[in-house]
Design a protein around this motif. Structure first.
Motif, mmCIF file in Angstrom:
data_model
loop_
_atom_site.group_PDB
_atom_site.id
_atom_site.type_symbol
_atom_site.label_atom_id
_atom_site.label_comp_id
_atom_site.label_asym_id
_atom_site.label_seq_id
_atom_site.Cartn_x
_atom_site.Cartn_y
_atom_site.Cartn_z
ATOM 1 N N LYS A 1 56.013 31.457 46.140
ATOM 2 C CA LYS A 1 57.439 31.459 45.863
ATOM 3 C C LYS A 1 58.096 30.214 46.436
ATOM 4 C CE LYS A 1 57.970 36.503 45.808
ATOM 5 N NZ LYS A 1 58.836 37.631 46.234
ATOM 6 N N LYS A 2 59.051 29.671 45.697
ATOM 7 C CA LYS A 2 59.784 28.518 46.185
ATOM 8 C C LYS A 2 60.920 28.971 47.109
ATOM 9 C CE LYS A 2 58.733 25.171 42.634
ATOM 10 N NZ LYS A 2 59.049 23.783 42.251
ATOM 11 N N SER A 3 61.142 28.189 48.165
ATOM 12 C CA SER A 3 62.170 28.540 49.140
ATOM 13 C C SER A 3 63.574 28.356 48.581
ATOM 14 C CB SER A 3 62.008 27.680 50.394
ATOM 15 O OG SER A 3 60.763 27.917 51.014
ATOM 16 N N ARG A 4 63.721 27.533 47.580
ATOM 17 C CA ARG A 4 65.068 27.253 47.058
ATOM 18 C C ARG A 4 65.678 28.463 46.367
ATOM 19 N NH1 ARG A 4 63.927 22.829 42.419
ATOM 20 N NH2 ARG A 4 62.679 21.925 44.107
ATOM 21 N N ASN A 5 64.815 29.338 45.775
ATOM 22 C CA ASN A 5 65.374 30.466 45.030
ATOM 23 C C ASN A 5 64.539 31.742 45.126
ATOM 24 O OD1 ASN A 5 63.150 29.844 43.432
ATOM 25 N ND2 ASN A 5 64.380 28.854 41.837
ATOM 26 N N GLY A 6 63.404 31.705 45.799
ATOM 27 C CA GLY A 6 62.575 32.891 45.955
ATOM 28 C C GLY A 6 61.818 33.307 44.710
ATOM 29 N N LYS A 7 61.853 32.492 43.660
ATOM 30 C CA LYS A 7 61.169 32.844 42.423
ATOM 31 C C LYS A 7 59.686 32.475 42.494
ATOM 32 C CE LYS A 7 65.220 32.493 39.406
ATOM 33 N NZ LYS A 7 65.815 31.842 38.206
ATOM 34 N N VAL A 8 58.873 33.203 41.738
ATOM 35 C CA VAL A 8 57.426 32.996 41.723
ATOM 36 C C VAL A 8 57.084 31.836 40.799
ATOM 37 C CG1 VAL A 8 55.199 34.024 41.171
ATOM 38 C CG2 VAL A 8 56.996 35.427 42.223
ATOM 39 N N TYR A 9 56.311 30.855 41.313
ATOM 40 C CA TYR A 9 55.924 29.690 40.518
ATOM 41 C C TYR A 9 54.414 29.597 40.314
ATOM 42 C CZ TYR A 9 60.628 27.796 40.369
ATOM 43 O OH TYR A 9 61.969 27.613 40.101
ATOM 44 N N ASP A 10 53.655 30.405 41.041
ATOM 45 C CA ASP A 10 52.218 30.472 40.822
ATOM 46 C C ASP A 10 51.762 31.852 41.271
ATOM 47 O OD1 ASP A 10 49.589 29.680 40.195
ATOM 48 O OD2 ASP A 10 49.208 29.112 42.269
ATOM 49 N N SER A 11 50.768 32.392 40.578
ATOM 50 C CA SER A 11 50.282 33.722 40.957
ATOM 51 C C SER A 11 48.892 33.944 40.379
ATOM 52 C CB SER A 11 51.233 34.820 40.469
ATOM 53 O OG SER A 11 51.256 34.873 39.055
ATOM 54 N N PHE A 12 48.200 34.898 40.966
ATOM 55 C CA PHE A 12 46.947 35.388 40.389
ATOM 56 C C PHE A 12 46.698 36.798 40.913
ATOM 57 C CE2 PHE A 12 45.451 33.199 44.267
ATOM 58 C CZ PHE A 12 44.642 34.168 44.845
ATOM 59 N N ARG A 13 45.803 37.505 40.239
ATOM 60 C CA ARG A 13 45.427 38.856 40.636
ATOM 61 C C ARG A 13 43.919 38.930 40.853
ATOM 62 N NH1 ARG A 13 48.749 43.351 39.729
ATOM 63 N NH2 ARG A 13 50.832 42.829 38.938
ATOM 64 N N ILE A 14 43.541 39.804 41.759
ATOM 65 C CA ILE A 14 42.132 40.138 41.963
ATOM 66 C C ILE A 14 41.976 41.632 41.738
ATOM 67 C CG2 ILE A 14 40.183 40.173 43.553
ATOM 68 C CD1 ILE A 14 41.464 37.875 45.066
ATOM 69 N N THR A 15 41.072 42.002 40.852
ATOM 70 C CA THR A 15 40.756 43.405 40.608
ATOM 71 C C THR A 15 39.246 43.577 40.756
ATOM 72 O OG1 THR A 15 42.606 43.718 39.083
ATOM 73 C CG2 THR A 15 40.792 45.288 38.940
ATOM 74 N N ARG A 16 38.842 44.484 41.607
ATOM 75 C CA ARG A 16 37.408 44.680 41.820
ATOM 76 C C ARG A 16 37.166 46.017 42.504
ATOM 77 N NH1 ARG A 16 37.298 40.297 46.624
ATOM 78 N NH2 ARG A 16 37.987 41.678 48.286
ATOM 79 N N ASP A 17 35.894 46.419 42.526
ATOM 80 C CA ASP A 17 35.461 47.619 43.225
ATOM 81 C C ASP A 17 34.652 47.224 44.451
ATOM 82 O OD1 ASP A 17 36.623 49.284 41.299
ATOM 83 O OD2 ASP A 17 34.857 49.088 39.999
ATOM 84 N N TYR A 18 34.339 48.213 45.255
ATOM 85 C CA TYR A 18 33.560 47.959 46.467
ATOM 86 C C TYR A 18 32.201 47.364 46.141
ATOM 87 C CZ TYR A 18 31.136 48.917 50.888
ATOM 88 O OH TYR A 18 30.407 48.806 52.050
ATOM 89 N N ARG A 19 31.588 47.785 45.048
ATOM 90 C CA ARG A 19 30.270 47.258 44.692
ATOM 91 C C ARG A 19 30.325 45.765 44.403
ATOM 92 N NH1 ARG A 19 29.598 50.077 38.689
ATOM 93 N NH2 ARG A 19 31.410 49.060 37.713
ATOM 94 N N ASP A 20 31.497 45.268 43.970
ATOM 95 C CA ASP A 20 31.636 43.836 43.727
ATOM 96 C C ASP A 20 31.598 43.049 45.029
ATOM 97 O OD1 ASP A 20 31.967 44.152 40.912
ATOM 98 O OD2 ASP A 20 34.042 44.775 41.269
ATOM 99 N N ILE A 21 32.098 43.663 46.107
ATOM 100 C CA ILE A 21 32.034 43.007 47.413
ATOM 101 C C ILE A 21 30.595 43.005 47.927
ATOM 102 C CG2 ILE A 21 32.870 43.065 49.801
ATOM 103 C CD1 ILE A 21 35.377 44.457 48.788
ATOM 104 N N LEU A 22 29.868 44.095 47.654
ATOM 105 C CA LEU A 22 28.490 44.199 48.114
ATOM 106 C C LEU A 22 27.552 43.277 47.345
ATOM 107 C CD1 LEU A 22 28.140 48.079 48.485
ATOM 108 C CD2 LEU A 22 28.470 46.404 50.311
ATOM 109 N N ALA A 23 27.929 42.922 46.133
ATOM 110 C CA ALA A 23 27.033 42.147 45.278
ATOM 111 C C ALA A 23 26.669 40.812 45.916
ATOM 112 C CB ALA A 23 27.686 41.922 43.917
#
Length: 612
Positions: free
Chosen positions: A577-599
């Motif tokens: 988020k930019k400090s000038r207005n608090g709006k989001v300018y970059d983002s990403f998501r991570i979706t996974r299960d526990y088995r993905d961490i173990l892999a």
């Protein structure tokens, strides 16, 4: 052995001479040649300050109006704010019987040009100014100088101004304790242990309240390692108190007040604050984390000209305050207030972040502007701390480190494990800190705490900052060489750094190779660590190289901060988020299960064969 010594010497020279990977102006107060000041008091010059008594309703912040005049006005005339109010020669220690002490031996706590609000000052010789003061345990006076900042001549001095109770407890700072169900409260006052007993009155909102005692720390000029902290930048720090609130219920809301019981039986109280206790490690609930570095402080009244390196600070502070109900914990990863040896600035920083730090844990890391000083054991031989050599950061804020002089620690927040490194001490393989980092990463139960985050001030990972690029390393020298095997082995999700005053995000990466082609939505195993530079908290911005690298996905030459939101054990949202207005300018998501961490991924599991 001789070869080893030569290598060590070469490394030392690199660390001493390496061009810094950030840019900023000088500390504003260092522009004033206060030791050159001479008396030029004029009977027709004057400064009048009002009101004389501040904080009559318990406020720790008030505005003061100045009226002043000079028979010989100039565009270089300026007003200095001094605290304590008596800054005459009698307060300066004599060097030896043959050398007179300087007229002034302490820098002002802030200053402004006489024509700032009165543009016709040079013609009329009269002006006015409104300045914002905070309670700093002493009275104030205001001095009119001619001769500019380089050759100051004292023309007039005002009446004294003071808060009704200059010793009052102020500026509480919350921090996680060493246990998940412990919150620490640190604050500043003018009451020593022989004057009053410090404590916190607290309890669940609407429930019974108890008193928890507080420990008290302070330090003197001899604790500083050099100038200006030992000389013109010195100011009595008062007393710093820390209380430990224990056996908290997960996510419960608590209210608290700071208290001092004077030995005559009188009680001194702060206003009431509240916080939400931390979740149990592994608890499945909404958890929101803000991270940034290098914020510094700025003046709401526009004072301290030349303060061209912290202009984003107030914007960042404002956005965090406005969104505080949607923030659970904050990490300020080094270069806290850029006091650089002018100790008054630490009070002003804690006042600036009071609305934040009194409400959510405000966790800090050590940066070069807190720690570095030659001959004091810091990894770098520069003078960036202004002689503070870590003492202010280690005392003004609590962190759950085994030894705060070694500013590395771990802390758990629900589904998160944070490993905080101290880049001003050696982190390479074989060192004490390296062993800590590996233990922090290895000891987390990823089934309960799937989100593993590494934090440090200097960029130990990847950065496209100009100075790093010119060195050809795109990192702090020797930054990732030892640590990248640990990040990969223990599957660190995100590593965040400050020091470079901008924003940048990499792909999931290992050994300079992107391990995942996705840019916005990661499903399953990352196969590497995402490195983020979030040093745009407020200090002047750092330019990027024009070279393009495959691993750099997003760059932003602006002020901002990042926010991590864990919705559950399988879903994480990253936002810049930019400090000038608090709006989001970059983002990403991570979706996974526990088995993905173990892999197993490259270098994350021991080599195996069918026979084994």
């Amino acid at each position: 052995m001789r070869g080893i010594k030569l290598i060590s010497l070469a490394i030392l020279l690199v660390l001493t001479n390496f061009p810094e990977a950030w840019s900023h102006g000088d500390q504003p107060l260092s522009k004033i040649a206060i030791h050159k000041a001479i008396s030029a008091l004029h009977e027709r010059a004057y400064v009048k300050a009002s009101p004389e008594i501040l904080g009559m309703k318990g406020q720790s912040t008030e505005w003061v109006t100045l009226e002043y005049g000079s028979p010989n006005p100039s565009v270089d005339d300026w007003i200095g704010v001094f605290s304590p109010a008596n800054f005459s020669a009698s307060t300066c220690p004599e060097v030896n019987p043959r050398v007179y002490p300087p007229l002034l031996c302490t820098a002002p706590i802030k200053y402004q040009y006489a024509n700032y609000s009165s543009h016709n000052y040079k013609d009329s010789g009269k002006g006015y100014l409104k300045l914002r003061l905070i309670n700093q345990r002493s009275d104030f006076s205001f001095a009119l100088f001619s001769g500019g900042l380089s050759n100051p001549k004292l023309v007039a001095v005002s009446n004294h101004v003071a808060f009704a109770n200059p010793n009052a407890p102020v500026y509480p700072r919350l921090a996680q304790g060493k246990e998940w169900n412990e919150m620490t409260v640190t604050w500043t006052s003018g009451y020593g242990i022989y004057e009053a007993e410090p404590f916190v009155e607290w309890g669940r909102k609407g429930g019974d309240r108890v008193h928890s005692p507080a420990g008290t720390l302070t330090f003197d000029r001899n604790s500083m390692c050099g100038a200006p902290a030992r000389t013109v930048g010195w100011r009595d720090p008062g007393f710093i108190h820390t209380s430990f609130l224990k056996e908290l219920w997960p996510n419960a809301v608590y209210t608290y007040k700071l208290g001092h019981r004077l030995f005559n039986g009188t009680y001194i109280w702060s206003e009431q604050y509240q916080f939400r206790a931390s979740p149990y490690p592994g608890q499945n609930s909404l958890q929101r984390v803000v991270i940034f570095g290098d914020m510094g402080k700025d003046e709401a009244d526009g004072s301290n000209e030349y303060n061209n390196f912290q202009r984003g600070s107030l914007n960042t502070t404002r956005e965090l305050i406005q969104d505080i109900k949607n923030i659970d914990i904050i990490f300020h990863i080094g270069d806290i207030c850029y006091a650089n040896g002018y100790l008054s600035q630490w009070d002003q920083f804690t006042a600036q972040v009071e609305a934040i730090a009194s409400t959510v844990p405000y966790m800090i890391a050590s940066g070069n502007h807190e720690r570095d000083w030659p001959g004091t054991g810091s990894f770098y031989g520069n003078m960036d701390s202004g002689g503070e050599c870590g003492v202010l950061a280690e005392t003004m804020f609590y962190v759950p480190a085994e030894n705060r002089a070694k500013f590395w620690y771990s802390t758990d927040y629900g589904m998160f494990r944070f490993c905080i490194a101290d880049t001003e001490h050696d982190w390479r393989e074989g060192t004490e800190q390296y062993k800590f980092i590996e233990h922090c990463l290895a000891s987390v139960d990823r089934q309960k705490q799937p989100w593993l985050v590494f934090l440090a001030h200097r960029v130990l990972g990847y950065s496209s900052d100009t100075s790093y690029a010119e060195e050809g390393s795109f990192e702090e020298p020797m930054g990732r060489e030892s640590l990248q095997t640990l990040w990969q082995k223990y599957k660190v999700d995100i590593a965040v750094y400050g020091h470079v005053h901008s924003y940048e995000r990499t792909c999931p990466i290992y050994q300079n190779i992107c391990t995942n082609k996705e840019k916005r939505y990661y499903k399953g195993t990352l196969n590497g660590t995402i490195h983020v530079v979030a040093g745009g908290g407020g200090a002047s911005l750092s330019p990027f190289t024009t070279l393009q690298t495959k691993w750099s996905l997003y760059r932003d030459y602006d002020y901002g901060f990042i926010k991590l939101t864990a919705f559950d054990h399988s879903n994480l949202l990253f936002e810049y988020k930019k400090s000038r207005n608090g709006k989001v300018y970059d983002s990403f998501r991570i979706t996974r299960d526990y088995r993905d961490i173990l892999a197993c991924t490259v270098d994350s599991c021991p080599s195996m064969t069918l026979a084994s």
